[in-house]
Design a protein around this motif. Structure first.
Motif, short mmCIF file in Angstrom:
data_model
loop_
_atom_site.label_atom_id
_atom_site.label_comp_id
_atom_site.label_asym_id
_atom_site.label_seq_id
_atom_site.Cartn_x
_atom_site.Cartn_y
_atom_site.Cartn_z
N VAL A 104 44.06 34.11 -51.22
CA VAL A 104 44.96 34.60 -50.15
C VAL A 104 44.37 35.91 -49.62
N PHE A 105 44.37 35.91 -48.12
CA PHE A 105 43.73 36.83 -47.52
C PHE A 105 44.95 37.50 -46.67
N ILE A 106 44.95 38.93 -46.94
CA ILE A 106 46.46 39.40 -46.41
C ILE A 106 45.93 40.51 -45.25
N GLN A 107 46.54 40.53 -43.93
CA GLN A 107 46.25 41.41 -42.99
C GLN A 107 47.69 41.65 -42.16
N LEU A 108 48.27 42.73 -42.67
CA LEU A 108 49.61 43.23 -42.18
C LEU A 108 49.19 44.65 -42.08
N GLY A 109 50.02 45.14 -41.11
CA GLY A 109 50.04 46.61 -40.81
C GLY A 109 50.09 46.88 -39.17
N SER A 110 49.55 45.93 -38.18
CA SER A 110 49.76 46.22 -36.96
C SER A 110 51.36 46.60 -36.56
N ASP A 111 52.06 45.95 -37.26
CA ASP A 111 53.49 46.16 -36.78
C ASP A 111 54.07 47.15 -37.73
N LEU A 147 42.60 42.82 -45.70
CA LEU A 147 42.03 42.98 -44.76
C LEU A 147 42.44 44.16 -43.97
N THR A 148 41.57 44.80 -43.27
CA THR A 148 42.01 46.15 -42.67
C THR A 148 42.51 45.57 -41.45
N VAL A 149 43.39 46.69 -41.01
CA VAL A 149 44.07 46.52 -39.62
C VAL A 149 43.16 46.74 -38.46
N THR A 150 43.06 45.86 -37.54
CA THR A 150 42.20 45.86 -36.60
C THR A 150 42.33 46.77 -35.42
N PRO A 151 41.36 47.43 -34.94
CA PRO A 151 41.49 48.45 -33.96
C PRO A 151 42.06 48.01 -32.66
N VAL A 152 42.45 48.85 -31.80
CA VAL A 152 43.07 48.33 -30.57
C VAL A 152 42.01 49.10 -29.34
N THR A 153 42.11 48.69 -28.35
CA THR A 153 41.36 49.33 -27.18
C THR A 153 41.92 50.85 -27.02
N ALA A 154 41.12 51.62 -26.15
CA ALA A 154 41.71 53.11 -25.76
C ALA A 154 42.72 52.87 -24.94
N GLU A 155 42.72 51.83 -24.04
CA GLU A 155 43.96 51.61 -23.07
C GLU A 155 45.25 51.34 -23.85
N ALA A 156 45.10 50.47 -24.95
CA ALA A 156 46.26 50.37 -25.91
C ALA A 156 46.70 51.36 -26.51
#
Length: 223
Positions: A104-111, A147-156
């Motif tokens: 199981v790969f868990i990737q939560l956190g962006s929300d 899994l770590t939360v993925t970064p977002v762009t500078a604009e985001a």
């Protein structure tokens, strides 16, 4: 003479028809698939990634959902949806148990980091602990990897300053993985120079190319 020629022609034709009949009655050759593809138990074509991760389930939010949305993995290997948080993922434990994955790969956190509470990180980690505990209880043989939360762009980030908290949140996930003695993968190596090309127009979600890079990075985690 003409009669003999006709007899020879008819004999030749008969032998040809018999040979064709024997050839068509023989075993059929297997149909080849594209290079690297295999077929599953139902005879359906599988891509290399679908074959590698056939016993895995990815739990997450809309970013994780992109794995099946872009047909990189099958829907049965993805348990994710828009707006999912660690708290909401608790509701999926029965479905996850039924799928009975090896990994199981868990990737939560962006929300989670946007959740309207005094301390979103602390609140999220508490629910992460509950989720991990349930998986260990229901699926004791299953390997768990955060899994770590993925970064977002500078604009985001400019549009939503709370995305500045991603690095701090990921540090919390790393500490949690160590405490729970489970797997942890930092996805930052995927985001080097030129990685902005992987993002969709909102600077948060991703194009299909990102997901193949992700799965290449995670191959060593699959038993």
């Amino acid at each position: 003479m003409k009669k003999m020629i006709m007899i020879l022609l008819l004999g030749s034709l008969t032998l040809s028809l018999a040979a064709c009949g024997n050839e068509s009655a023989g075993p059929q050759q297997p149909t080849s698939t594209a290079q690297g593809q295999t077929t599953d138990s139902k005879g359906l074509t599988e891509t290399p990634y679908q074959s590698i991760y056939k016993d895995s389930v990815f739990v997450g939010d809309s970013i994780t959902e992109g794995l099946s949305f872009h047909d990189v993995l099958k829907e049965g290997n993805v348990l994710a949806g828009a707006g999912k948080t660690a708290e909401f993922a608790l509701e999926d434990i029965n479905e996850l148990t039924e799928r009975n994955p090896k990994q199981v790969f868990i990737q939560l956190g962006s929300d989670d980091i946007l959740w309207p509470t005094d301390n979103p990180k602390e609140y999220s980690i508490q629910n992460y602990v509950k989720l991990i505990g349930l998986i260990k209880e229901k699926l004791p043989q299953t390997q768990i990897t955060l899994l770590t939360v993925t970064p977002v762009t500078a604009e985001a980030v400019k549009q939503e300053p709370r995305y500045n908290n991603i690095s701090d949140y990921n540090q919390g996930l790393k500490e949690l993985a160590e405490k729970e003695n489970i797997g942890f993968v930092d996805l930052s190596p995927l985001f080097t120079s030129g990685s902005d090309a992987l993002y969709d127009s909102d600077g948060i979600h991703f194009k299909p190319e990102y997901y193949t890079k992700l799965l290449d990075l995670l191959k060593d985690q699959v038993k």
